[in-house]
Motif scaffolding. Structure first.
Motif, PDB file in Angstrom:
ATOM      1  N   GLU A 208      62.644 -73.282  10.316  1.00 46.73           N
ATOM      2  CA  GLU A 208      62.029 -71.982  10.057  1.00 46.73           C
ATOM      3  C   GLU A 208      63.124 -70.927  10.138  1.00 46.73           C
ATOM      4  O   GLU A 208      63.903 -70.920  11.094  1.00 46.73           O
ATOM      5  CB  GLU A 208      60.950 -71.660  11.080  1.00 46.73           C
ATOM      6  CG  GLU A 208      59.658 -72.434  10.928  1.00 46.73           C
ATOM      7  CD  GLU A 208      58.617 -71.949  11.912  1.00 46.73           C
ATOM      8  OE1 GLU A 208      57.487 -71.657  11.474  1.00 46.73           O
ATOM      9  OE2 GLU A 208      58.944 -71.849  13.113  1.00 46.73           O
ATOM     10  N   GLU A 210      63.758 -66.613   9.513  1.00 44.08           N
ATOM     11  CA  GLU A 210      63.050 -65.369   9.242  1.00 44.08           C
ATOM     12  C   GLU A 210      63.911 -64.141   9.507  1.00 44.08           C
ATOM     13  O   GLU A 210      64.899 -64.188  10.244  1.00 44.08           O
ATOM     14  CB  GLU A 210      61.758 -65.287  10.046  1.00 44.08           C
ATOM     15  CG  GLU A 210      61.935 -65.083  11.533  1.00 44.08           C
ATOM     16  CD  GLU A 210      60.605 -64.912  12.258  1.00 44.08           C
ATOM     17  OE1 GLU A 210      59.537 -64.965  11.622  1.00 44.08           O
ATOM     18  OE2 GLU A 210      60.649 -64.717  13.493  1.00 44.08           O
ATOM     19  N   ASP A 224      68.665 -63.226   6.792  1.00 40.75           N
ATOM     20  CA  ASP A 224      67.901 -63.676   7.953  1.00 40.75           C
ATOM     21  C   ASP A 224      68.517 -63.249   9.285  1.00 40.75           C
ATOM     22  O   ASP A 224      69.731 -63.174   9.434  1.00 40.75           O
ATOM     23  CB  ASP A 224      67.769 -65.199   7.920  1.00 40.75           C
ATOM     24  CG  ASP A 224      69.105 -65.893   7.747  1.00 40.75           C
ATOM     25  OD1 ASP A 224      69.602 -66.477   8.723  1.00 40.75           O
ATOM     26  OD2 ASP A 224      69.670 -65.839   6.641  1.00 40.75           O
ATOM     27  N   GLY A 227      66.933 -68.371  13.095  1.00 41.67           N
ATOM     28  CA  GLY A 227      66.355 -69.591  12.540  1.00 41.67           C
ATOM     29  C   GLY A 227      66.368 -70.698  13.569  1.00 41.67           C
ATOM     30  O   GLY A 227      67.188 -70.717  14.489  1.00 41.67           O
ATOM     31  N   SER A 356      62.622 -74.221   5.204  1.00 39.22           N
ATOM     32  CA  SER A 356      61.913 -73.008   5.594  1.00 39.22           C
ATOM     33  C   SER A 356      61.046 -72.489   4.452  1.00 39.22           C
ATOM     34  O   SER A 356      59.912 -72.034   4.668  1.00 39.22           O
ATOM     35  CB  SER A 356      62.912 -71.935   6.029  1.00 39.22           C
ATOM     36  OG  SER A 356      62.251 -70.777   6.491  1.00 39.22           O
ATOM     37  N   LYS A 359      58.348 -75.393   3.845  1.00 43.01           N
ATOM     38  CA  LYS A 359      57.602 -75.727   5.055  1.00 43.01           C
ATOM     39  C   LYS A 359      57.349 -77.230   5.178  1.00 43.01           C
ATOM     40  O   LYS A 359      56.228 -77.692   5.425  1.00 43.01           O
ATOM     41  CB  LYS A 359      56.281 -74.949   5.099  1.00 43.01           C
ATOM     42  CG  LYS A 359      56.474 -73.435   5.020  1.00 43.01           C
ATOM     43  CD  LYS A 359      55.198 -72.684   5.211  1.00 43.01           C
ATOM     44  CE  LYS A 359      55.410 -71.179   4.993  1.00 43.01           C
ATOM     45  NZ  LYS A 359      56.488 -70.614   5.801  1.00 43.01           N
TER      46      LYS A 359
END
Length: 367
Positions: A208, A210, A224, A227, A356, A359
């Motif tokens: 993941e 973000e 980002d 992570g 990511s 998913k």
């Protein structure tokens, strides 16, 4: 002893570190090849001249092509932004010149593939810059794991965490634009490299990634902030890694834990001259992690200092890298991490970014 003309591209943070390393490495390690600081390149004539005078180079230029093509420059060190790595490296390899390139190898996986192909087609020495794994403590950790001191490794946890963008009011900058400058492009390669060095290849992962602070004074953030990923190593061991530039309070959180069937290891770069070792032996009442202070008995320590516990520092890691690069040139034998090793890190980053987005678990071999 033979001198070798060194050209360094970039005069800032890493350019200075490599300049100092090349000036010192011959004295520290008594290397067969003795660097001659031939030329430095920076973005403008004024900055190039400033760095030349400060670091002791013979000449300066603001055009990387002049440096790479100069006959007095025998080997090239790339310490410029990631998006420039590919073009510079390919030009140097075309002339048969050894190249040391700071991580990440390229700004993208495609860049890395092209750079590896050029490096291997040229058959000249090449290295990717991953300095943190070269501390005496982490080198000793690699030895302990390889020797089976902690048994069969079952689990790995690693992080590279810093807080230079933890304040949402820190203005937008070059760091907040472009994937190559995000946490996964900038910080994660160091710990991924450590995981590969300590445990070997990664088979698959799920991640993941973000952006936490999407707006900053001065503009939008397009890359980002942090992570995380879980992974399975080819050895069968499980792994977990976390990377962040917004980890409040962490300055150099390059840290890992390795658990085995006979013991465990802990390390934190903020205390880089100590390694913690647990051995599952002896009476339970006396078991516990032992703090090992690095000293002359550990790898690459004594060239810097003969006193146990006195410690080595960040610049020393760069000097060790310089020694390894010169040895590769002198012997013609590859020295880890080569460009191909650097590309393996990029493959894992690419797999994490794809995971990511989609998913789902990703096989690293697909990248």
């Amino acid at each position: 002893m033979t001198d070798i003309g060194i050209g360094i591209l970039g005069g800032g943070y890493m350019g200075k570190a490599h300049s100092v390393a090349m000036a010192a490495v011959g004295a520290v390690f008594n290397t067969t090849l003795r660097p001659r600081l031939e030329m430095i390149c920076a973005s403008t004539p004024d900055s190039a001249e400033k760095y030349r005078a400060a670091y002791g180079f013979a000449r300066a230029t603001h055009d990387w092509r002049i440096l790479v093509n100069d006959p007095a420059v025998d080997a090239v060190v790339i310490a410029t932004p990631q998006e420039t790595h590919r073009e510079i490296a390919l030009a140097a390899f075309a002339l048969g010149k050894p190249v040391f390139c700071e991580k990440p190898l390229g700004a993208s996986l495609d860049d890395s593939h092209a750079m590896v192909e050029a490096a291997e087609a040229s058959s000249v020495p090449n290295m990717t810059g991953f300095n943190y794994i070269r501390t005496p403590a982490s080198q000793y950790a690699r030895q302990l794991i390889a020797d089976g001191t902690i048994g069969t490794v079952t689990w790995f946890r690693g992080e590279h965490t810093e807080d230079f963008l933890s304040d949402p009011q820190t203005p937008a900058s070059w760091r907040t634009s472009g994937d190559a400058n995000g946490t996964m492009g900038d910080l994660s390669p160091h710990m991924i490299n450590a995981a590969l060095a300590l445990l070997g290849p990664v088979d698959r992962l799920i991640a993941e990634v973000e952006t936490v602070h999407s707006q900053r004074p001065g503009g939008a953030v397009t890359n980002d902030d942090h992570g995380q990923m879980m992974c399975r190593f080819a050895s069968g061991a499980m792994g977990q890694m976390y990377f962040s530039r917004i980890s409040t309070g962490r300055k150099m959180g390059y840290a890992y834990e390795v658990t085995g069937t006979k013991g465990a290891i802990r390390f934190d770069q903020e205390d880089q001259n100590a390694l913690w070792l647990y051995r599952a032996e002896g009476p339970e009442a006396t078991r516990g992690f032992t703090k090992i202070l690095t000293g002359p008995a550990h790898p690459d320590y004594v060239p810097f200092c003969q006193g146990p516990g006195h410690g080595t520092g960040y610049q020393d890691q760069i000097i060790i890298e310089a020694r390894d690069f010169l040895e590769a040139i002198a012997t013609g034998d590859p020295v880890w991490p080569t460009f191909r090793d650097g590309m393996e890190v990029n493959r894992i980053v690419a797999a994490a970014m794809a995971s990511s987005r989609q998913k789902t678990w990703q096989d690293v071999s697909s990248f």
